[in-house]
Design an enzyme around this catalytic site. Structure first.
Site, short mmCIF file in Angstrom:
data_model
loop_
_atom_site.label_atom_id
_atom_site.label_comp_id
_atom_site.label_asym_id
_atom_site.label_seq_id
_atom_site.Cartn_x
_atom_site.Cartn_y
_atom_site.Cartn_z
N HIS A 90 0.92 -1.14 0.03
CA HIS A 90 0.07 -0.18 -0.06
C HIS A 90 0.64 1.15 0.05
O HIS A 90 1.50 1.69 0.94
CB HIS A 90 -0.66 -0.08 1.25
N HIS A 100 1.85 5.30 -0.95
CA HIS A 100 1.35 6.55 -1.19
C HIS A 100 2.46 7.33 -2.13
O HIS A 100 3.71 6.78 -2.05
CB HIS A 100 1.19 7.57 0.13
N CYS A 153 -2.06 13.38 1.65
CA CYS A 153 -1.30 13.05 2.92
C CYS A 153 -1.30 14.02 3.83
O CYS A 153 -1.03 15.36 3.64
CB CYS A 153 0.13 12.90 2.15
#
Length: 307
Positions: free
Chosen positions: A206, A208, A239
Protein backbone atom coordinates in the site's frame (compact mmCIF):
# COMPACT_ATOMS: atom_id res chain seq x y z
CA UNK A 1 10.01 -14.38 -8.79
CA UNK A 2 8.11 -11.56 -10.52
CA UNK A 3 4.41 -12.55 -10.64
CA UNK A 4 2.53 -12.99 -13.90
CA UNK A 5 -0.76 -11.93 -12.32
CA UNK A 6 -1.60 -9.47 -9.52
CA UNK A 7 -4.66 -8.43 -7.54
CA UNK A 8 -5.29 -4.71 -7.16
CA UNK A 9 -7.31 -3.63 -4.14
CA UNK A 10 -9.20 -0.44 -4.97
CA UNK A 11 -9.24 1.85 -1.93
CA UNK A 12 -10.66 5.00 -3.51
CA UNK A 13 -14.24 4.78 -2.17
CA UNK A 14 -12.96 4.53 1.41
CA UNK A 15 -9.35 5.62 1.91
CA UNK A 16 -9.53 7.98 -1.04
CA UNK A 17 -12.72 9.84 -0.14
CA UNK A 18 -12.58 9.81 3.65
CA UNK A 19 -10.68 13.09 3.97
CA UNK A 20 -12.82 15.06 1.50
CA UNK A 21 -14.20 18.11 3.32
CA UNK A 22 -17.35 18.39 1.22
CA UNK A 23 -19.69 15.45 1.68
CA UNK A 24 -19.78 13.19 -1.36
CA UNK A 25 -23.33 12.06 -2.13
CA UNK A 26 -24.16 8.47 -1.24
CA UNK A 27 -25.40 7.87 -4.80
CA UNK A 28 -22.02 8.99 -6.14
CA UNK A 29 -20.20 6.60 -3.82
CA UNK A 30 -22.48 3.74 -4.84
CA UNK A 31 -21.93 4.46 -8.52
CA UNK A 32 -18.19 4.66 -7.96
CA UNK A 33 -18.10 1.23 -6.30
CA UNK A 34 -20.33 -0.27 -8.99
CA UNK A 35 -18.29 1.11 -11.85
CA UNK A 36 -15.04 -0.07 -10.27
CA UNK A 37 -16.29 -3.62 -9.86
CA UNK A 38 -17.63 -3.62 -13.42
CA UNK A 39 -14.19 -2.56 -14.65
CA UNK A 40 -12.72 -5.74 -13.18
CA UNK A 41 -11.50 -4.73 -9.73
CA UNK A 42 -11.51 -7.92 -7.66
CA UNK A 43 -11.49 -6.17 -4.29
CA UNK A 44 -13.08 -2.78 -3.55
CA UNK A 45 -12.68 -1.09 -0.18
CA UNK A 46 -16.17 0.35 -0.13
CA UNK A 47 -16.95 1.90 3.25
CA UNK A 48 -15.85 2.49 6.81
CA UNK A 49 -17.80 1.76 9.97
CA UNK A 50 -16.15 4.30 12.23
CA UNK A 51 -17.72 7.00 14.37
CA UNK A 52 -19.18 9.74 12.13
CA UNK A 53 -17.89 12.18 14.73
CA UNK A 54 -14.34 11.40 13.65
CA UNK A 55 -14.90 10.62 9.97
CA UNK A 56 -18.15 12.32 8.86
CA UNK A 57 -17.50 11.48 5.19
CA UNK A 58 -18.02 7.79 6.02
CA UNK A 59 -21.27 8.26 7.95
CA UNK A 60 -23.29 6.66 5.13
CA UNK A 61 -21.38 3.37 5.10
CA UNK A 62 -24.47 1.22 5.67
CA UNK A 63 -26.37 3.00 2.89
CA UNK A 64 -23.47 2.56 0.48
CA UNK A 65 -23.21 -1.15 1.19
CA UNK A 66 -26.97 -1.54 0.80
CA UNK A 67 -27.02 0.37 -2.48
CA UNK A 68 -24.23 -1.34 -4.40
CA UNK A 69 -24.81 -4.01 -7.05
CA UNK A 70 -22.67 -6.91 -5.93
CA UNK A 71 -20.61 -8.45 -8.68
CA UNK A 72 -19.91 -12.14 -8.34
CA UNK A 73 -16.30 -12.76 -7.39
CA UNK A 74 -15.69 -9.24 -6.06
CA UNK A 75 -14.66 -8.73 -2.44
CA UNK A 76 -16.31 -5.71 -0.83
CA UNK A 77 -14.25 -4.58 2.17
CA UNK A 78 -15.00 -2.21 5.05
CA UNK A 79 -12.88 -0.70 7.81
CA UNK A 80 -13.88 -1.84 11.31
CA UNK A 81 -12.05 -0.28 14.29
CA UNK A 82 -14.06 -2.03 17.01
CA UNK A 83 -16.86 -4.51 17.71
CA UNK A 84 -19.54 -1.93 17.08
CA UNK A 85 -18.05 -1.39 13.64
CA UNK A 86 -17.76 -5.12 13.06
CA UNK A 87 -21.41 -5.71 13.92
CA UNK A 88 -22.40 -3.00 11.46
CA UNK A 89 -20.16 -4.60 8.84
CA UNK A 90 -21.76 -7.97 9.44
CA UNK A 91 -25.23 -6.49 9.07
CA UNK A 92 -24.09 -4.83 5.83
CA UNK A 93 -22.87 -8.20 4.50
CA UNK A 94 -19.27 -7.09 4.04
CA UNK A 95 -17.03 -9.76 2.53
CA UNK A 96 -13.94 -8.55 4.36
CA UNK A 97 -13.24 -6.44 7.44
CA UNK A 98 -10.08 -4.40 7.82
CA UNK A 99 -8.28 -3.72 11.09
CA UNK A 100 -5.25 -1.47 11.39
CA UNK A 101 -2.16 -0.91 13.50
CA UNK A 102 1.10 0.98 13.14
CA UNK A 103 4.72 -0.10 12.96
CA UNK A 104 5.67 3.13 14.75
CA UNK A 105 5.14 3.54 18.50
CA UNK A 106 5.16 7.31 18.09
CA UNK A 107 2.43 7.19 15.44
CA UNK A 108 0.32 4.82 17.53
CA UNK A 109 0.56 7.06 20.60
CA UNK A 110 -0.11 10.27 18.67
CA UNK A 111 -3.09 8.93 16.73
CA UNK A 112 -4.91 6.57 19.06
CA UNK A 113 -3.23 7.28 22.39
CA UNK A 114 -2.02 3.75 23.05
CA UNK A 115 0.94 1.49 22.36
CA UNK A 116 1.19 -0.85 19.39
CA UNK A 117 0.60 -3.84 21.67
CA UNK A 118 -2.49 -2.21 23.18
CA UNK A 119 -3.87 -1.33 19.75
CA UNK A 120 -3.52 -4.92 18.53
CA UNK A 121 -5.14 -6.22 21.72
CA UNK A 122 -8.17 -4.04 20.99
CA UNK A 123 -8.68 -5.91 17.74
CA UNK A 124 -8.69 -9.37 19.31
CA UNK A 125 -12.51 -9.52 19.75
CA UNK A 126 -13.02 -8.23 16.18
CA UNK A 127 -10.64 -10.84 14.79
CA UNK A 128 -12.26 -13.61 16.81
CA UNK A 129 -15.75 -12.56 15.72
CA UNK A 130 -14.68 -12.36 12.06
CA UNK A 131 -13.28 -15.88 12.17
CA UNK A 132 -16.41 -17.23 13.83
CA UNK A 133 -18.59 -15.52 11.21
CA UNK A 134 -16.47 -16.74 8.29
CA UNK A 135 -15.62 -13.19 7.21
CA UNK A 136 -12.23 -12.43 5.67
CA UNK A 137 -9.90 -10.48 7.94
CA UNK A 138 -7.27 -8.07 6.62
CA UNK A 139 -4.71 -6.24 8.72
CA UNK A 140 -3.11 -2.97 7.65
CA UNK A 141 0.20 -1.75 9.09
CA UNK A 142 0.67 2.02 8.90
CA UNK A 143 4.06 3.75 8.71
CA UNK A 144 5.88 0.61 7.59
CA UNK A 145 8.45 2.65 5.66
CA UNK A 146 8.62 5.80 7.76
CA UNK A 147 6.81 7.87 10.38
CA UNK A 148 6.00 11.60 10.49
CA UNK A 149 6.90 11.69 14.19
CA UNK A 150 9.82 9.33 14.77
CA UNK A 151 11.26 9.28 11.25
CA UNK A 152 12.83 5.95 10.34
CA UNK A 153 10.95 2.82 11.38
CA UNK A 154 13.11 -0.26 12.05
CA UNK A 155 12.42 -3.27 9.87
CA UNK A 156 12.16 -5.34 13.05
CA UNK A 157 9.23 -3.19 14.18
CA UNK A 158 7.33 -3.96 10.98
CA UNK A 159 8.05 -7.68 11.32
CA UNK A 160 6.84 -7.59 14.93
CA UNK A 161 3.46 -6.16 13.92
CA UNK A 162 3.19 -8.63 11.01
CA UNK A 163 3.62 -11.45 13.53
CA UNK A 164 0.99 -9.91 15.81
CA UNK A 165 -1.45 -9.58 12.88
CA UNK A 166 -0.71 -13.15 11.88
CA UNK A 167 -1.54 -14.32 15.41
CA UNK A 168 -4.92 -12.60 15.11
CA UNK A 169 -5.66 -14.75 12.06
CA UNK A 170 -5.39 -12.14 9.30
CA UNK A 171 -5.90 -13.54 5.82
CA UNK A 172 -3.94 -10.66 4.26
CA UNK A 173 -1.59 -8.08 5.69
CA UNK A 174 -0.91 -4.69 4.13
CA UNK A 175 2.53 -3.13 4.33
CA UNK A 176 1.59 0.56 4.11
CA UNK A 177 3.85 3.50 3.33
CA UNK A 178 1.46 5.96 4.93
CA UNK A 179 3.49 9.11 4.27
CA UNK A 180 5.07 8.00 1.00
CA UNK A 181 8.72 8.34 2.07
CA UNK A 182 9.73 4.82 1.06
CA UNK A 183 12.26 4.08 -1.65
CA UNK A 184 12.73 0.90 -3.72
CA UNK A 185 15.66 -0.43 -1.69
CA UNK A 186 13.86 0.03 1.62
CA UNK A 187 10.68 -1.41 0.13
CA UNK A 188 12.45 -4.62 -0.86
CA UNK A 189 14.16 -4.85 2.52
CA UNK A 190 10.91 -4.56 4.47
CA UNK A 191 8.94 -6.92 2.23
CA UNK A 192 11.70 -9.53 2.20
CA UNK A 193 11.72 -9.51 6.01
CA UNK A 194 7.92 -9.62 6.28
CA UNK A 195 7.70 -12.54 3.87
CA UNK A 196 9.87 -14.62 6.19
CA UNK A 197 7.15 -14.60 8.86
CA UNK A 198 3.98 -14.40 6.71
CA UNK A 199 3.15 -15.98 3.33
CA UNK A 200 4.41 -13.72 0.55
CA UNK A 201 1.30 -14.35 -1.56
CA UNK A 202 -0.87 -12.84 1.19
CA UNK A 203 1.20 -9.70 1.72
CA UNK A 204 0.16 -6.51 -0.06
CA UNK A 205 1.84 -3.21 -0.85
CA UNK A 206 0.00 0.00 0.00
CA UNK A 207 2.10 2.87 -1.32
CA UNK A 208 1.47 6.59 -1.20
CA UNK A 209 2.92 8.87 -3.85
CA UNK A 210 3.82 11.85 -1.66
CA UNK A 211 7.43 11.88 -2.89
CA UNK A 212 6.69 10.41 -6.32
CA UNK A 213 8.08 7.00 -5.38
CA UNK A 214 4.94 4.84 -5.40
CA UNK A 215 5.27 3.30 -8.89
CA UNK A 216 9.00 2.71 -8.34
CA UNK A 217 8.22 1.03 -5.02
CA UNK A 218 5.59 -1.16 -6.65
CA UNK A 219 8.13 -2.23 -9.26
CA UNK A 220 10.54 -3.06 -6.44
CA UNK A 221 7.83 -5.03 -4.64
CA UNK A 222 7.19 -7.02 -7.81
CA UNK A 223 10.84 -8.11 -7.69
CA UNK A 224 10.09 -9.53 -4.24
CA UNK A 225 7.18 -11.51 -5.66
CA UNK A 226 4.39 -9.45 -4.09
CA UNK A 227 1.10 -10.17 -5.85
CA UNK A 228 -1.34 -7.72 -4.18
CA UNK A 229 -1.31 -3.91 -4.44
CA UNK A 230 -3.56 -1.13 -3.21
CA UNK A 231 -4.42 1.86 -5.36
CA UNK A 232 -6.98 4.64 -5.58
CA UNK A 233 -8.69 5.64 -8.82
CA UNK A 234 -7.65 9.16 -9.95
CA UNK A 235 -5.20 9.13 -7.03
CA UNK A 236 -8.03 10.00 -4.62
CA UNK A 237 -6.81 10.88 -1.16
CA UNK A 238 -4.15 13.07 0.32
CA UNK A 239 -1.35 12.99 2.83
CA UNK A 240 -2.18 14.98 5.99
CA UNK A 241 1.50 15.04 6.96
CA UNK A 242 2.65 16.77 3.76
CA UNK A 243 0.27 19.61 2.96
CA UNK A 244 -0.87 19.66 -0.65
CA UNK A 245 0.82 16.37 -1.49
CA UNK A 246 -0.87 13.49 -3.22
CA UNK A 247 -1.68 10.39 -1.24
CA UNK A 248 -2.60 7.00 -2.66
CA UNK A 249 -0.99 5.89 -5.89
CA UNK A 250 -3.47 6.14 -8.77
CA UNK A 251 -5.03 2.88 -9.94
CA UNK A 252 -4.70 3.97 -13.58
CA UNK A 253 -0.94 4.40 -13.14
CA UNK A 254 -0.58 0.98 -11.54
CA UNK A 255 -2.60 -0.78 -14.24
CA UNK A 256 -0.64 1.05 -16.95
CA UNK A 257 2.58 -0.22 -15.33
CA UNK A 258 1.28 -3.78 -15.10
CA UNK A 259 0.10 -3.74 -18.71
CA UNK A 260 3.52 -2.58 -19.81
CA UNK A 261 5.14 -5.41 -17.90
CA UNK A 262 2.75 -8.00 -19.31
CA UNK A 263 1.32 -8.72 -15.85
CA UNK A 264 -2.36 -9.64 -15.78
CA UNK A 265 -4.75 -7.56 -13.64
CA UNK A 266 -8.16 -8.37 -15.13
CA UNK A 267 -8.91 -4.63 -15.15
CA UNK A 268 -10.18 -2.68 -18.16
CA UNK A 269 -7.90 0.38 -18.28
CA UNK A 270 -10.21 2.22 -20.69
CA UNK A 271 -13.12 1.92 -18.25
CA UNK A 272 -10.85 2.86 -15.36
CA UNK A 273 -9.83 6.10 -17.06
CA UNK A 274 -13.50 7.07 -17.47
CA UNK A 275 -14.16 6.24 -13.81
CA UNK A 276 -11.29 8.47 -12.76
CA UNK A 277 -12.75 11.30 -14.79
CA UNK A 278 -16.22 10.66 -13.35
CA UNK A 279 -15.18 10.86 -9.70
CA UNK A 280 -12.82 13.79 -10.30
CA UNK A 281 -15.67 15.78 -11.81
CA UNK A 282 -18.00 14.71 -8.99
CA UNK A 283 -15.73 16.07 -6.26
CA UNK A 284 -14.52 19.05 -8.30
CA UNK A 285 -10.83 18.17 -8.26
CA UNK A 286 -8.42 17.27 -11.05
CA UNK A 287 -7.26 13.68 -11.31
CA UNK A 288 -3.85 12.96 -9.82
CA UNK A 289 -3.27 10.08 -12.23
CA UNK A 290 -0.58 10.87 -14.79
CA UNK A 291 -1.55 7.93 -17.01
CA UNK A 292 -5.23 8.73 -16.58
CA UNK A 293 -4.87 12.35 -17.67
CA UNK A 294 -2.63 11.53 -20.63
CA UNK A 295 -4.75 8.67 -21.93
CA UNK A 296 -7.99 10.60 -21.47
CA UNK A 297 -6.60 13.48 -23.53
CA UNK A 298 -5.48 11.07 -26.21
CA UNK A 299 -8.83 9.34 -26.26
CA UNK A 300 -11.02 12.44 -26.38
CA UNK A 301 -8.96 14.92 -28.36
CA UNK A 302 -6.90 12.66 -30.53
CA UNK A 303 -3.77 14.17 -28.99
CA UNK A 304 -0.91 11.76 -28.51
CA UNK A 305 0.96 12.35 -25.24
CA UNK A 306 4.49 13.69 -25.75
CA UNK A 307 7.28 11.12 -25.78
Amino acid sequence: MTPTKVKIVEVGPRDGLQNEKNFVATETKVELVNRLSQAGLQNVESASFVSPKWVPQMADGAAVMEGIDRRHGTIYSVLTPNMRGFEAALQAHADEVVIFGAASEAFSQKNINCSIAESIARFEPVAKAAKEAGVRLRGSISCSLGCPYQGEVPVASVVDVVERMKALGCDEIDIADTIGVGTPTRTREVLAAASKVFPREHLSGHFHDTYGQAVANIYAALQEGIEIYHASVAGLGGCPYAKGATGNVATEDVVYLMNGLGIETGIDLDQLIEIGDFISRAIGKPSSSRAGRALLAKKRDGVTPCV
